[in-house]
Write an enzyme that holds these catalytic residues in place. Structure first.
Site, short mmCIF file in Angstrom:
data_model
loop_
_atom_site.label_atom_id
_atom_site.label_comp_id
_atom_site.label_asym_id
_atom_site.label_seq_id
_atom_site.Cartn_x
_atom_site.Cartn_y
_atom_site.Cartn_z
N ASP A 160 46.82 61.44 31.38
CA ASP A 160 46.66 59.69 30.73
C ASP A 160 48.00 59.25 30.79
O ASP A 160 48.52 59.40 29.52
CB ASP A 160 45.60 59.77 29.58
CG ASP A 160 45.39 58.52 29.33
OD1 ASP A 160 45.88 57.59 30.02
OD2 ASP A 160 44.82 58.23 28.22
N VAL A 161 48.72 58.84 31.61
CA VAL A 161 50.16 58.47 31.54
C VAL A 161 50.44 57.00 31.79
O VAL A 161 51.37 56.51 31.24
CB VAL A 161 51.11 59.18 32.72
CG1 VAL A 161 50.78 60.79 32.46
CG2 VAL A 161 50.46 58.94 33.96
N LYS A 162 49.40 56.41 32.15
CA LYS A 162 49.43 54.78 32.21
C LYS A 162 50.82 54.26 33.00
O LYS A 162 51.38 53.44 32.48
CB LYS A 162 49.10 54.17 31.15
CG LYS A 162 47.72 54.43 30.46
CD LYS A 162 47.20 53.87 29.11
CE LYS A 162 46.06 53.87 28.75
NZ LYS A 162 45.64 55.38 28.20
N ARG A 163 51.18 54.99 33.99
CA ARG A 163 52.34 54.50 34.78
C ARG A 163 52.22 53.15 35.46
O ARG A 163 51.24 52.71 35.95
CB ARG A 163 52.95 55.55 35.55
CG ARG A 163 53.26 56.97 34.72
CD ARG A 163 54.27 56.64 33.87
NE ARG A 163 54.98 57.84 33.24
CZ ARG A 163 55.02 58.19 31.90
NH1 ARG A 163 54.51 57.37 30.97
NH2 ARG A 163 55.40 59.27 31.49
N THR A 197 46.25 58.13 35.31
CA THR A 197 45.99 56.61 35.05
C THR A 197 46.99 55.95 35.29
O THR A 197 48.31 56.22 35.03
CB THR A 197 45.59 56.41 33.56
OG1 THR A 197 46.63 56.98 32.67
CG2 THR A 197 44.52 57.32 33.29
#
Length: 363
Positions: A160-163, A197
């Site tokens: 869950d890194v939302k890059r 993510t």
């Protein structure tokens, strides 16, 4: 090459664990107060003609986790992760002092004990990287340890890194979390999650580098579409050309997914909050071939009865995420009988209860 072969073997092979027993965790001193987030994932996989990413199944009649080629309606899956506030653990701080290294070690020990308690019930773990980054390099080392250990246990790992960025920067993010970096004559995995993510705000310029890496490594992404937080509507609900922005993003996800398909479901999934079931119903129709990663169950208020719109007409394709409700279960009145010293047993019972709750709405 050996590393790559081992990775593919562990990821694509069917994990025949029907009679696997719970492994006892190595004895660790009590972690005084750790508030970590574990996510519980519930996946009902679509079809396929080969062993493929995203086709996961849990068989109710026995503790069996498998990457399989096709999941029927009664096969489901569940998962794990961190978000943390760490105070003190005497044994660790005696060794490392009240340092970032000590904090990272506590996070790792806590994660390991939770994973040992529930890995036979779950298919995947989702690690929120920010909760590791706050402890600097020791925190990232704990992140890597957790990724590696989860894979040893046969679990799929969602970063869950939302890059989000463009060009070479986006490509570097994709390589760091899903692909291999070139070092001299070798190409090596870095964090090596199976999914990540991704923030779609940059459009296809930010997404395509991830898709390229996913195609090469047979991995996947979840694109933020309609998030579960209360203020998500500030931007996501704005009307653009007669439609809410989240619907337009969903349409793009569906197009991107057509470019990168397995036989039934796309490797390009979407994040859609359980706190907005009616919006979830619309988005499911817009993205019929996308796995929906659905946060918001448990601590954010959603329950099994809210989840039906996120599944397709066959009761497939949704991944339900619970965090604090699992890893911090011992703090809830319902599970207080387990006590702080048996926090992992409370988490295990919370996993079982969540599975039953979701099972009640999909049959």
């Amino acid at each position: 090459q050996k590393q790559e072969e081992e990775s593919k073997g562990s990821f694509y092979s069917k994990l025949d664990m029907t009679h696997r027993k719970k492994t006892e965790a190595p004895e660790t001193k009590r972690i005084a107060a750790a508030l970590l987030c574990v996510m519980l994932i519930w996946v009902i996989a679509g079809g396929g003609s080969e062993y493929e990413l995203g086709s996961l199944a849990y068989w109710y009649e026995g503790p069996s986790i498998a990457l399989i080629y096709k999941a029927s309606r009664d096969q489901t899956v569940v998962p794990v992760v961190p978000i943390g506030k760490i105070t003190s653990d005497v044994s660790v701080f005696e060794e490392y002092g009240e340092t970032l290294k000590g904090a990272g070690e506590i996070v790792w020990q806590y994660n390991k004990k939770i994973i040992d308690a529930i890995y036979d019930l779950i298919p995947a773990v989702k690690l929120q990287i920010a909760m590791y980054e706050q402890f600097g390099l020791p925190g990232l080392y704990a992140f890597q340890q957790t990724v590696d250990y989860s894979k040893e246990k046969g679990l799929v790992v969602i970063g869950d890194v939302k890059r989000g960025d463009i060009g070479s920067t986006s490509a570097a993010y994709a390589v760091a979390h899903l692909g291999k970096v070139q070092i001299g004559s070798k190409r090596l995995f870095v964090f090596h999650e199976d999914f990540a993510t991704v923030n779609p705000y940059f459009g296809i310029d930010g997404i395509k580098p991830f898709i390229d890496v996913c195609k090469e490594e047979k991995k996947g992404i979840f694109v933020l579409v309609k998030t579960s937080n209360p203020s998500s509507g500030d931007f996501q609900d704005q009307i653009i050309e007669g439609k809410p922005l989240y619907e337009k993003v969903g349409e793009e996800v569906a197009k991107w997914g057509d470019y990168y398909m397995s036989n039934s479901y796309s490797y390009i999934g979407a994040v859609v909050g359980a706190t907005y079931p009616e919006m979830g119903r619309v988005l499911r129709s817009i993205m019929p071939k996308a796995y929906l990663l659905v946060p918001g169950y448990g601590a954010q208020g959603a329950r099994g009865k809210d989840l039906a719109p996120f599944f397709d007409r066959d009761g497939l394709g949704a991944i339900i995420n619970s965090s604090r409700g699992i890893i911090g279960a011992y703090q809830q009145e319902k599970y207080s009988c387990f006590g702080e010293h048996n926090f992992e047993d409370a988490s295990r019972q919370a996993v079982i209860d969540m599975r039953e709750d979701i099972k009640s709405i999909i049959g």
